[in-house]
Design an enzyme around this catalytic site. Structure first.
Site, PDB file in Angstrom:
ATOM      1  CB  CYS A 130      -0.913   0.021   1.216  1.00 49.22           C
ATOM      2  SG  CYS A 130      -1.857   1.566   1.304  1.00 49.22           S
ATOM      3  N   GLY A 243      -4.409  -0.910 -14.984  1.00 46.97           N
ATOM      4  CA  GLY A 243      -4.963  -0.195 -16.133  1.00 46.97           C
ATOM      5  C   GLY A 243      -5.751  -1.040 -17.111  1.00 46.97           C
TER       6      GLY A 243
HETATM    7  O1  RRO Z   1      -6.353   1.987   1.131  1.00 41.20           O
HETATM    8  C1  RRO Z   1      -5.488   2.482   0.372  1.00 41.20           C
HETATM    9  O2  RRO Z   1      -5.135   3.668   0.427  1.00 41.20           O
HETATM   10  C2  RRO Z   1      -4.817   1.671  -0.657  1.00 41.20           C
HETATM   11  C3  RRO Z   1      -4.362   0.389  -0.474  1.00 41.20           C
HETATM   12 BR1  RRO Z   1      -4.649  -0.575   1.101  1.00 41.20          BR
HETATM   13  C4  RRO Z   1      -3.621  -0.255  -1.496  1.00 41.20           C
HETATM   14  O3  RRO Z   1      -3.156  -1.407  -1.391  1.00 41.20           O
HETATM   15  N1  RRO Z   1      -3.404   0.433  -2.629  1.00 41.20           N
HETATM   16  C5  RRO Z   1      -3.854   1.698  -2.814  1.00 41.20           C
HETATM   17  O4  RRO Z   1      -3.614   2.298  -3.865  1.00 41.20           O
HETATM   18  N2  RRO Z   1      -4.566   2.293  -1.827  1.00 41.20           N
END
Ligand code: RRO
Length: 310
Positions: A130, A243
């Site tokens: 993340c 994408g």
């Molecule tokens: O929740 C998020 O901000 C988030 C997660 Br867990 C993730 O794995 N990928 C992303 O782009 N956002």
């Protein structure tokens, strides 16, 4: 049928974690969702041990050919997921993959043990990628730390263990190889690319979390390169994403070695995207994997869910 880590899936299209709220979709579409579920397996939004409120708003920025999110993992926590979400997700007509993330190895171990105990859950996806919380990203970017984490959790579950890799690293192939060496059953990639947007006219960060993760068509070519690099490096199955909006993009990821393809940002625009992309992919595969010989842009007569063009 596709065989994936011992699961038999109806087609190769799944969802990217956090990009399709199946519980909200069930409220919107009713039982039609169960009769025409868009994906061959469902990957749930990342859960953490304790509940999280997520990042302060704004959480989204629309970018050319994509978007930047800084959601920050809002979720009910493990107990809330098991008590509230799991009974509803268990009603879906496809295998359930639960995505977990922790900020320490101990947290991840407790999550994996708890998820392992639930027969409704078919597989576990370990989010080490993340971009919106520092700890998750750091583990996934460093093959040594990632290997140690996989080594610690591998003995805790017999369920398929999928490691979701970060694209925000110098050598994604090395991270994939470390996960494989320590017993991961599969890898998935790419998560979002770290990105930033400025408040127009002010020059200050737009997103409440300051930076976010870029997704959508803008990252498709990056995804293709990284999925290709990983598929050349490991023997375990690869779930490719980034994408994908049409069958031809799924076909491209499969051409470079993906076994399954996840649809992400496109689900927000079209909740039926999974069904459409699976159908387009099938047409391409029947036609011999040539994206130039089949016109998949024609409207298709079959409509599984009323996604409301009218
Ligand atoms: O929740 C998020 O901000 C988030 C997660 Br867990 C993730 O794995 N990928 C992303 O782009 N956002």
């Amino acid at each position: 049928m596709i065989e994936f880590c011992g699961l038999r899936l109806a087609h190769p299209i799944v969802n990217g974690s956090g990009t399709f709220d199946a519980i909200a979709a069930r409220r919107a579409f009713g039982d039609a969702l169960l009769e025409a579920f868009p994906f061959s397996a469902f990957v749930s939004k990342t859960i953490t041990l304790a509940p999280r409120a997520g990042n302060p708003p704004p959480r989204l920025w629309e970018a050319p050919a994509g978007m930047i999110n800084s959601i920050g993992l809002p979720n009910r926590g493990l107990d809330g997921y098991l008590a509230h979400d799991l009974p509803q997700l268990a009603q879906l007509p496809v295998p359930l993959v639960t995505n977990v993330m922790g900020s320490t190895a101990d947290e991840v171990e407790r999550l994996v043990e708890a998820v392992d105990a639930r027969p409704e859950i078919a597989a576990i996806e370990l989010n080490v990628s993340c971009p919106n919380v520092s700890t998750g990203l750091d583990i996934g970017a460093d093959p040594v730390s990632l290997g140690a984490l996989v080594r610690a959790v591998r003995p805790l579950t017999a369920k398929p263990l999928i490691v979701k890799l970060t694209p925000n690293t110098a050598d994604v192939g090395a991270a994939a190889a470390a996960a494989e060496a320590e017993g991961a059953d599969a890898v998935s990639l790419i998560n979002t690319l770290r990105a930033m947007a400025l408040r127009p006219g002010r020059g200050t960060p737009w997103l409440g979390g300051r930076t976010g993760g870029m997704s959508g068509p803008a990252i498709r070519s990056v995804a293709l390169a990284q999925v290709s690099a990983v598929a050349l490096r490991v023997a375990i199955p690869v779930i490719g994403m980034g994408g994908v909006t049409h069958g031809t993009h799924a076909n491209d990821l499969i051409s470079v070695g993906a076994v399954l393809v996840a649809v992400g940002t496109e689900n927000f625009r079209d909740p039926c995207a999974g069904t459409r992309i699976a159908r387009e992919l099938k047409s391409l595969q029947i036609a011999g994997s040539s994206s130039t010989t089949v016109d998949v842009s024609e409207p298709q007569p079959e409509v599984e869910l009323n996604c409301g063009d009218s």
